[in-house]
Design a protein around this motif. Structure first.
Motif, PDB file in Angstrom:
ATOM      1  N   LEU A   1      10.499   1.360   4.431  1.00 57.42           N
ATOM      2  CA  LEU A   1      11.795   0.747   4.718  1.00 57.42           C
ATOM      3  C   LEU A   1      11.751  -0.039   6.029  1.00 57.42           C
ATOM      4  O   LEU A   1      12.270  -1.154   6.119  1.00 57.42           O
ATOM      5  CB  LEU A   1      12.883   1.822   4.768  1.00 57.42           C
ATOM      6  CG  LEU A   1      14.308   1.347   4.951  1.00 57.42           C
ATOM      7  CD1 LEU A   1      14.715   0.406   3.817  1.00 57.42           C
ATOM      8  CD2 LEU A   1      15.254   2.536   5.011  1.00 57.42           C
ATOM      9  N   LYS A   2      11.101   0.538   7.020  1.00 56.26           N
ATOM     10  CA  LYS A   2      10.953  -0.142   8.313  1.00 56.26           C
ATOM     11  C   LYS A   2      10.183  -1.465   8.152  1.00 56.26           C
ATOM     12  O   LYS A   2      10.573  -2.493   8.712  1.00 56.26           O
ATOM     13  CB  LYS A   2      10.223   0.793   9.287  1.00 56.26           C
ATOM     14  CG  LYS A   2      10.143   0.292  10.695  1.00 56.26           C
ATOM     15  CD  LYS A   2       9.462   1.328  11.590  1.00 56.26           C
ATOM     16  CE  LYS A   2       8.541   0.602  12.515  1.00 56.26           C
ATOM     17  NZ  LYS A   2       7.310   1.225  12.807  1.00 56.26           N
TER      18      LYS A   2
ATOM     19  N   GLU B   1       0.835  -1.204   0.000  1.00 53.01           N
ATOM     20  CA  GLU B   1       0.000   0.000   0.000  1.00 53.01           C
ATOM     21  C   GLU B   1       0.870   1.255   0.000  1.00 53.01           C
ATOM     22  O   GLU B   1       0.614   2.203  -0.738  1.00 53.01           O
ATOM     23  CB  GLU B   1      -0.935   0.007   1.211  1.00 53.01           C
ATOM     24  CG  GLU B   1      -2.074  -0.989   1.106  1.00 53.01           C
ATOM     25  CD  GLU B   1      -2.861  -1.130   2.405  1.00 53.01           C
ATOM     26  OE1 GLU B   1      -2.558  -0.434   3.406  1.00 53.01           O
ATOM     27  OE2 GLU B   1      -3.779  -1.974   2.432  1.00 53.01           O
ATOM     28  N   LEU B   2       1.895   1.261   0.841  1.00 58.33           N
ATOM     29  CA  LEU B   2       2.802   2.410   0.888  1.00 58.33           C
ATOM     30  C   LEU B   2       3.527   2.567  -0.434  1.00 58.33           C
ATOM     31  O   LEU B   2       3.691   3.685  -0.933  1.00 58.33           O
ATOM     32  CB  LEU B   2       3.825   2.240   2.018  1.00 58.33           C
ATOM     33  CG  LEU B   2       3.366   2.635   3.403  1.00 58.33           C
ATOM     34  CD1 LEU B   2       4.396   2.220   4.441  1.00 58.33           C
ATOM     35  CD2 LEU B   2       3.104   4.126   3.498  1.00 58.33           C
TER      36      LEU B   2
ATOM     37  N   LEU C   1       7.096  16.154   2.715  1.00 55.05           N
ATOM     38  CA  LEU C   1       7.257  15.595   4.063  1.00 55.05           C
ATOM     39  C   LEU C   1       6.544  14.251   4.192  1.00 55.05           C
ATOM     40  O   LEU C   1       7.079  13.302   4.777  1.00 55.05           O
ATOM     41  CB  LEU C   1       6.719  16.569   5.118  1.00 55.05           C
ATOM     42  CG  LEU C   1       7.544  17.821   5.374  1.00 55.05           C
ATOM     43  CD1 LEU C   1       6.789  18.765   6.306  1.00 55.05           C
ATOM     44  CD2 LEU C   1       8.904  17.464   5.952  1.00 55.05           C
ATOM     45  N   GLU C   2       5.348  14.172   3.656  1.00 53.37           N
ATOM     46  CA  GLU C   2       4.576  12.931   3.697  1.00 53.37           C
ATOM     47  C   GLU C   2       5.288  11.825   2.904  1.00 53.37           C
ATOM     48  O   GLU C   2       5.338  10.675   3.325  1.00 53.37           O
ATOM     49  CB  GLU C   2       3.161  13.167   3.151  1.00 53.37           C
ATOM     50  CG  GLU C   2       2.244  11.977   3.225  1.00 53.37           C
ATOM     51  CD  GLU C   2       1.958  11.477   4.630  1.00 53.37           C
ATOM     52  OE1 GLU C   2       1.402  10.371   4.748  1.00 53.37           O
ATOM     53  OE2 GLU C   2       2.280  12.156   5.620  1.00 53.37           O
ATOM     54  N   LEU C   3       5.854  12.186   1.781  1.00 55.67           N
ATOM     55  CA  LEU C   3       6.596  11.234   0.958  1.00 55.67           C
ATOM     56  C   LEU C   3       7.782  10.666   1.738  1.00 55.67           C
ATOM     57  O   LEU C   3       8.003   9.448   1.746  1.00 55.67           O
ATOM     58  CB  LEU C   3       7.070  11.922  -0.328  1.00 55.67           C
ATOM     59  CG  LEU C   3       7.782  11.068  -1.365  1.00 55.67           C
ATOM     60  CD1 LEU C   3       6.878   9.950  -1.864  1.00 55.67           C
ATOM     61  CD2 LEU C   3       8.243  11.934  -2.525  1.00 55.67           C
ATOM     62  N   GLU C   4       8.526  11.526   2.390  1.00 56.36           N
ATOM     63  CA  GLU C   4       9.667  11.077   3.196  1.00 56.36           C
ATOM     64  C   GLU C   4       9.212  10.171   4.336  1.00 56.36           C
ATOM     65  O   GLU C   4       9.853   9.159   4.620  1.00 56.36           O
ATOM     66  CB  GLU C   4      10.450  12.271   3.746  1.00 56.36           C
ATOM     67  CG  GLU C   4      11.221  13.028   2.692  1.00 56.36           C
ATOM     68  CD  GLU C   4      12.158  12.141   1.896  1.00 56.36           C
ATOM     69  OE1 GLU C   4      12.946  11.386   2.493  1.00 56.36           O
ATOM     70  OE2 GLU C   4      12.090  12.203   0.645  1.00 56.36           O
TER      71      GLU C   4
ATOM     72  N   GLU D   1       2.350   6.941  -6.674  1.00 57.74           N
ATOM     73  CA  GLU D   1       1.382   7.950  -7.121  1.00 57.74           C
ATOM     74  C   GLU D   1       1.880   9.360  -6.845  1.00 57.74           C
ATOM     75  O   GLU D   1       1.785  10.239  -7.686  1.00 57.74           O
ATOM     76  CB  GLU D   1       0.023   7.736  -6.434  1.00 57.74           C
ATOM     77  CG  GLU D   1      -0.787   6.603  -7.011  1.00 57.74           C
ATOM     78  CD  GLU D   1      -1.059   6.765  -8.498  1.00 57.74           C
ATOM     79  OE1 GLU D   1      -1.556   7.835  -8.918  1.00 57.74           O
ATOM     80  OE2 GLU D   1      -0.740   5.821  -9.248  1.00 57.74           O
ATOM     81  N   LEU D   2       2.422   9.557  -5.652  1.00 60.30           N
ATOM     82  CA  LEU D   2       2.913  10.885  -5.282  1.00 60.30           C
ATOM     83  C   LEU D   2       4.114  11.285  -6.136  1.00 60.30           C
ATOM     84  O   LEU D   2       4.230  12.438  -6.555  1.00 60.30           O
ATOM     85  CB  LEU D   2       3.267  10.898  -3.792  1.00 60.30           C
ATOM     86  CG  LEU D   2       3.324  12.211  -3.061  1.00 60.30           C
ATOM     87  CD1 LEU D   2       2.090  13.068  -3.316  1.00 60.30           C
ATOM     88  CD2 LEU D   2       3.494  11.992  -1.577  1.00 60.30           C
ATOM     89  N   GLU D   3       4.981  10.322  -6.433  1.00 63.60           N
ATOM     90  CA  GLU D   3       6.172  10.621  -7.231  1.00 63.60           C
ATOM     91  C   GLU D   3       5.839  10.889  -8.703  1.00 63.60           C
ATOM     92  O   GLU D   3       6.653  11.475  -9.404  1.00 63.60           O
ATOM     93  CB  GLU D   3       7.192   9.481  -7.104  1.00 63.60           C
ATOM     94  CG  GLU D   3       7.867   9.464  -5.738  1.00 63.60           C
ATOM     95  CD  GLU D   3       8.894   8.371  -5.579  1.00 63.60           C
ATOM     96  OE1 GLU D   3       8.771   7.314  -6.253  1.00 63.60           O
ATOM     97  OE2 GLU D   3       9.821   8.552  -4.772  1.00 63.60           O
TER      98      GLU D   3
END
Length: 78
Positions: free
Chosen positions: A57-58, A27-28, A47-50, A34-36
């Protein structure tokens, strides 16, 4: 030697929450894609993208740890 897909299947069997981690990771991944794709993103979206990338990654690290643990358990059962 177990391959990645086999390790994932083994981890799904041994750890009930592995599927949830996979689903959240996907999902992430989709949301990040989509954001990229946007031509311009706002500072808030940046900020949300980061944040999403760190969370993804976690989740990946947690899945890798469970896959390693599943592999070790499978090898110890032999």
């Amino acid at each position: 030697m177990l391959r990645d897909e086999n390790l994932k299947a083994l981890a799904r069997e041994k750890f009930h929450h592995f599927k949830t981690l996979e689903r959240k990771h996907q999902e992430l991944d989709d949301m990040i894609d989509e954001l990229e794709k946007k031509a311009v993103i706002t500072p808030q979206e940046e900020l949300e993208l980061e944040r999403m990338k760190k969370e993804r990654l976690k989740l990946r690290d947690e899945m890798m740890l469970l896959m390693k643990k599943a592999k070790e358990e499978a090898e110890n059962e032999k």
